[in-house]
Design a protein around this motif. Structure first.
Motif: not given
Length: 223
Positions: A18-40
């Motif tokens: 919600s804080l990124r109007t340009e959107g986020v990639t799954v890889a970025e989301l995985a990094s921010r959540l500190d989880v594996d990409r598969a979980i993201a």
């Protein structure tokens, strides 16, 4: 516990997206959540199933129509009533105007903003949905001021209760001045309306304006 962990991750993911109007990639989301990409990926797929997010150009994840639907159900009368009031306040003060609500008894969340019709050279405003402590910033202090006095509450809260509005400088952003007035809303711990600008503001004049705006909103039926 695993279900609660999944819910926590999903909610955190929605907040990040919600804080990124340009959107986020799954890889970025995985990094921010500190989880594996598969979980993201599984989190995103689950949110997609409920239309809370969508993947567009470049497979970047953005909020979906379902999130907008939920948002529209959040005190819609309050938001609809506040829109013209905020715009009038922004034009009268020549500064960004905003509406904030209490999130629990510790946080303040901006839910609506308006910019003056006459554009200014320097503009500052709240990011909608970005939480901050109630005891920090004019908006949160104004909300605390409409509640019953508490032991050891910040001195600024008592001052805002006395004058009817709060004034802070540089608490959330260096150089930014905020002036807010709080009011009660059924079903919420409190709300506030105010303005924020870079540089000095006429506290007495704008304080009266935000106090009037708060009174107008408080006088409406917002249930």
């Amino acid at each position: 516990m695993a279900i609660l962990q999944g819910l926590d991750r999903g909610l955190r993911a929605l907040n990040i997206i919600s804080l990124r109007t340009e959107g986020v990639t799954v890889a970025e989301l995985a990094s921010r959540l500190d989880v594996d990409r598969a979980i993201a990926y599984r989190i995103v797929e689950t949110l997609e199933e409920h239309a809370l997010v969508t993947r567009g150009e470049g497979k970047r994840v953005r909020l979906g129509a379902g999130a907008v639907t939920f948002a529209s159900r959040f005190h819609p009368q309050l938001v609809r009533a506040a829109e013209p009031v905020l715009q009038e306040l922004a034009d009268a003060s020549g500064s960004s105007a905003f509406l904030c609500v209490a999130q629990g008894d510790t946080e303040c969340v901006p839910v609506l903003a308006a910019e003056p019709t006459q554009q200014t050279v320097i503009r500052v405003g709240y990011r909608i949905g970005m939480r901050h402590p109630l005891a920090k910033g004019a908006a949160g202090i104004a909300i605390l001021a409409v509640n019953t006095p508490r032991p050891n509450e910040p001195e600024a809260v008592g001052e805002a209760r006395s004058t009817g509005y709060s004034v802070t400088s540089g608490e959330l952003q260096p150089g930014a001045i905020g002036i807010s007035a709080g009011f009660e809303v059924p079903g919420l711990l409190g709300a506030s309306v105010g303005v924020v600008a870079m540089g000095p503001l006429d506290a007495e004049r704008i304080g009266a304006q935000v106090r009037e705006a708060a009174a107008r909103l408080a006088s409406l039926s917002l249930i």
